[in-house]
Design a protein around this motif. Structure first.
Motif, PDB file in Angstrom:
ATOM      1  N   ALA A   1      51.896 -64.579-108.932  1.00  0.00           N
ATOM      2  CA  ALA A   1      50.437 -64.480-109.003  1.00  0.00           C
ATOM      3  C   ALA A   1      49.842 -65.743-109.609  1.00  0.00           C
ATOM      4  O   ALA A   1      50.328 -66.252-110.624  1.00  0.00           O
ATOM      5  N   GLN A   2      48.776 -66.247-108.992  1.00  0.00           N
ATOM      6  CA  GLN A   2      48.103 -67.459-109.463  1.00  0.00           C
ATOM      7  C   GLN A   2      46.716 -67.175-110.033  1.00  0.00           C
ATOM      8  O   GLN A   2      46.038 -68.090-110.494  1.00  0.00           O
ATOM      9  N   SER A   3      46.299 -65.908-110.006  1.00  0.00           N
ATOM     10  CA  SER A   3      44.976 -65.549-110.505  1.00  0.00           C
ATOM     11  C   SER A   3      44.996 -64.083-110.946  1.00  0.00           C
ATOM     12  O   SER A   3      45.925 -63.337-110.635  1.00  0.00           O
ATOM     13  N   TYR A   4      43.944 -63.687-111.661  1.00  0.00           N
ATOM     14  CA  TYR A   4      43.854 -62.296-112.118  1.00  0.00           C
ATOM     15  C   TYR A   4      43.803 -61.308-110.954  1.00  0.00           C
ATOM     16  O   TYR A   4      44.516 -60.293-110.988  1.00  0.00           O
ATOM     17  N   PRO A   5      43.006 -61.531-109.896  1.00  0.00           N
ATOM     18  CA  PRO A   5      43.009 -60.586-108.771  1.00  0.00           C
ATOM     19  C   PRO A   5      44.392 -60.447-108.123  1.00  0.00           C
ATOM     20  O   PRO A   5      44.790 -59.341-107.735  1.00  0.00           O
ATOM     21  N   GLN A   6      45.122 -61.540-107.986  1.00  0.00           N
ATOM     22  CA  GLN A   6      46.463 -61.453-107.406  1.00  0.00           C
ATOM     23  C   GLN A   6      47.401 -60.646-108.304  1.00  0.00           C
ATOM     24  O   GLN A   6      48.197 -59.835-107.829  1.00  0.00           O
ATOM     25  N   LEU A   7      47.315 -60.859-109.601  1.00  0.00           N
ATOM     26  CA  LEU A   7      48.140 -60.103-110.541  1.00  0.00           C
ATOM     27  C   LEU A   7      47.771 -58.623-110.511  1.00  0.00           C
ATOM     28  O   LEU A   7      48.655 -57.756-110.535  1.00  0.00           O
ATOM     29  N   ALA A   8      46.467 -58.332-110.442  1.00  0.00           N
ATOM     30  CA  ALA A   8      46.022 -56.938-110.384  1.00  0.00           C
ATOM     31  C   ALA A   8      46.535 -56.252-109.123  1.00  0.00           C
ATOM     32  O   ALA A   8      46.991 -55.094-109.167  1.00  0.00           O
ATOM     33  N   ALA A   9      46.484 -56.951-107.980  1.00  0.00           N
ATOM     34  CA  ALA A   9      46.979 -56.359-106.729  1.00  0.00           C
ATOM     35  C   ALA A   9      48.475 -56.084-106.801  1.00  0.00           C
ATOM     36  O   ALA A   9      48.955 -55.034-106.348  1.00  0.00           O
ATOM     37  N   ALA A  10      49.225 -57.004-107.392  1.00  0.00           N
ATOM     38  CA  ALA A  10      50.670 -56.799-107.522  1.00  0.00           C
ATOM     39  C   ALA A  10      50.970 -55.616-108.439  1.00  0.00           C
ATOM     40  O   ALA A  10      51.881 -54.824-108.174  1.00  0.00           O
ATOM     41  N   ARG A  11      50.212 -55.458-109.532  1.00  0.00           N
ATOM     42  CA  ARG A  11      50.427 -54.334-110.446  1.00  0.00           C
ATOM     43  C   ARG A  11      50.094 -53.014-109.781  1.00  0.00           C
ATOM     44  O   ARG A  11      50.741 -51.992-110.035  1.00  0.00           O
ATOM     45  N   MET A  12      49.075 -52.991-108.939  1.00  0.00           N
ATOM     46  CA  MET A  12      48.764 -51.767-108.194  1.00  0.00           C
ATOM     47  C   MET A  12      49.913 -51.404-107.267  1.00  0.00           C
ATOM     48  O   MET A  12      50.259 -50.225-107.107  1.00  0.00           O
ATOM     49  N   ALA A  13      50.526 -52.406-106.636  1.00  0.00           N
ATOM     50  CA  ALA A  13      51.674 -52.151-105.763  1.00  0.00           C
ATOM     51  C   ALA A  13      52.860 -51.617-106.561  1.00  0.00           C
ATOM     52  O   ALA A  13      53.612 -50.753-106.079  1.00  0.00           O
ATOM     53  N   VAL A  14      53.044 -52.100-107.797  1.00  0.00           N
ATOM     54  CA  VAL A  14      54.078 -51.541-108.663  1.00  0.00           C
ATOM     55  C   VAL A  14      53.796 -50.057-108.906  1.00  0.00           C
ATOM     56  O   VAL A  14      54.714 -49.221-108.868  1.00  0.00           O
ATOM     57  N   GLY A  15      52.542 -49.714-109.131  1.00  0.00           N
ATOM     58  CA  GLY A  15      52.166 -48.316-109.338  1.00  0.00           C
ATOM     59  C   GLY A  15      52.450 -47.455-108.127  1.00  0.00           C
ATOM     60  O   GLY A  15      52.885 -46.304-108.257  1.00  0.00           O
ATOM     61  N   VAL A  16      52.225 -48.001-106.927  1.00  0.00           N
ATOM     62  CA  VAL A  16      52.526 -47.256-105.687  1.00  0.00           C
ATOM     63  C   VAL A  16      54.009 -46.911-105.640  1.00  0.00           C
ATOM     64  O   VAL A  16      54.400 -45.777-105.361  1.00  0.00           O
ATOM     65  N   GLY A  17      54.872 -47.886-105.911  1.00  0.00           N
ATOM     66  CA  GLY A  17      56.302 -47.633-105.867  1.00  0.00           C
ATOM     67  C   GLY A  17      56.767 -46.688-106.953  1.00  0.00           C
ATOM     68  O   GLY A  17      57.550 -45.758-106.699  1.00  0.00           O
ATOM     69  N   GLU A  18      56.278 -46.880-108.176  1.00  0.00           N
ATOM     70  CA  GLU A  18      56.740 -46.057-109.286  1.00  0.00           C
ATOM     71  C   GLU A  18      56.286 -44.610-109.163  1.00  0.00           C
ATOM     72  O   GLU A  18      56.826 -43.728-109.847  1.00  0.00           O
TER      73      GLU A  18
END
Length: 448
Positions: free
Chosen positions: A109-126
């Motif tokens: 991730a290079q920005s806050y929105p990119q990091l937020a999107a990746a964390r949401m994807a972690v939530g989908v998997g978990e």
């Protein structure tokens, strides 16, 4: 005198956990370690992430709390319903692969929105991680041993948090916070493949035995041959939400998690920014505290609940309440202490006792519902308590820290931590109320 015929499944009560059961438990616990390690890396590496991407405490609270919980909690319900009707092991392994890949993406991730999107994807998997595991373990361990087994499984969070602190902080100090996310993600994908290959799907309810009754053997045979009807999705949801004990346990646990997740997600930042700890000290001393204290609390409560609940069902509620009553003054000492060494000494007590709710909550739900409702019931428990605790706890604490920053620029997080004290009181009151509900339900069951 010959014993009366019974509807008990032959051999179910005498079954003892074998080597395969313990292997599966160990592997699923490791998956849970990765689950929590992935989840906690963000809070562990909060300081270098803030320095690199420029996120505020409030933004950090949102992506570790509300944004993550929206996907993690809500998607756990349809995933749980699907797992109850399909192969739970396959659902678990696919979920592990997904959240691990998303964790690795956080490192790019290079920005806050990119990091937020990746964390949401972690939530989908978990969302597909913990509920299937609860049900799989419940079908490998008979009643009377599940509290201990689930207590061991629930060592995943403290071990994952401790390894996350030690590994994440060490990697960040030596290399970069990005490398920590990437390598943990790679390990998770490999583990998902191991689960797919080596874990067998157990028979649902294979170790459960109905209450002993005198019946005709021919009737037992006909019942055994008839497939158990699959409960509907809405029927299971209505059953759970209409049961005052199950509902009360989820709400009381949620109030407790409001405190535990808020503390877990900001303790590292608090200790570094306001108590003067370095990343190297965090990697050693805070990691040890997490691994030892939380593990003792979770396993100890599971061991106790197996013994106390045989005679006193209200132990499911009284045990967490007593733990929180003892923990609250030590939590105040942690927030107040000016030296990080004294702060960690105080923190060791609430880090153990705050988690006295988890094993009782999971065990109660798994014991109270039918075998083919366990994944969905576990998902409903997680939905309620995680939406409250994981979704609102870190979000509240981050917002409170931003609020206090103008008036207390040097100790805004300390003031925010003090604001968690009323939630200790709320959780205690709710567990005491739950004890009353359990007593009333037990009396009704005895009369009927």
């Amino acid at each position: 005198m010959a014993a009366a015929p019974s509807s008990v499944i032959p051999g179910a009560q005498d079954a003892r956990p074998g080597g395969r059961a313990w292997f599966v438990l160990a592997l699923l616990c490791f998956v849970y370690v990765l689950n929590f390690l992935d989840r906690q890396l963000l809070s562990i590496l909060a300081k270098p992430i803030q320095d690199d991407l420029g996120v505020t405490d409030g933004q950090l609270g949102l992506i570790s709390g509300l944004y993550f919980a929206m996907f993690y909690c809500i998607l756990a319900i349809p995933v749980g319903w699907l797992a109850d009707r399909t192969n739970r092991v396959r659902v678990l392994s696919l979920a592990c692969a997904l959240w691990s890949a998303a964790t690795a993406a956080c490192g790019f991730a290079q920005s806050y929105p990119q990091l937020a999107a990746a964390r949401m994807a972690v939530g989908v998997g978990e969302a597909g991680g913990v509920p299937p595991s609860y049900a799989i373990i419940s079908d490998y361990f008979r009643p009377g041993t599940r509290g201990t087994a689930l207590g061991l499984f629930n060592l995943g969070p403290p071990i994952g948090s401790a390894l996350g602190v030690a590994f994440g902080a060490s990697i960040a100090a030596a290399y970069s916070w990005r490398d920590a996310f990437i390598w943990v993600g790679v390990v998770g994908v490999v583990t998902a493949l191991v689960v797919w290959i080596f874990v067998r799907e157990p028979k649902k309810g294979g170790l459960d035995a109905p209450a002993a009754t005198v019946v005709d053997p021919a009737e037992v045979a006909s019942v055994a041959l008839a497939p158990e009807p699959q409960p509907g999705f809405m029927a299971t949801c209505r059953m759970y939400l209409s049961n005052p004990v199950l509902r009360g346990m989820a709400l009381a646990s949620g109030a407790t998690q409001f405190v535990t997740y808020a503390v877990m997600n900001f303790a590292t930042l608090f200790l570094m920014r306001e108590k003067g700890m370095t990343l190297q000290e965090i990697a050693l001393w805070y990691a040890l505290l997490l691994g030892v204290s939380v593990s003792l609390g979770i396993f100890g409560s599971g061991w106790l609940i197996d013994r106390l609940s045989r005679r006193y069902k209200t132990a499911y509620a009284y045990l967490p309440a007593i733990g929180l009553i003892i923990a609250a003054p030590f939590f105040v000492g942690f927030v107040w202490a000016s030296d990080w060494r004294l702060a960690l000494l105080f923190l060791s007590v609430p880090m153990a006792l705050n988690y006295f709710y988890l094993s009782p909550a999971v065990t109660l739900v798994q014991e109270e519902v039918r075998p083919n409702q366990r994944v969905l019931a576990g998902a409903l428990l997680l939905l309620i308590m995680n939406l409250i605790g994981l979704g609102l706890g870190p979000t509240f604490l981050g917002a409170a820290s931003d609020f206090f920053r103008s008036s207390h620029p040097d100790n805004s997080l300390q003031m925010a931590f003090y604001s968690l004290l009323p939630f200790y009181g709320l959780a205690i009151v709710m567990f005491l109320g739950l004890a009353r509900k359990i007593r009333l339900q037990s009396k009704k069951e005895a009369v009927s």
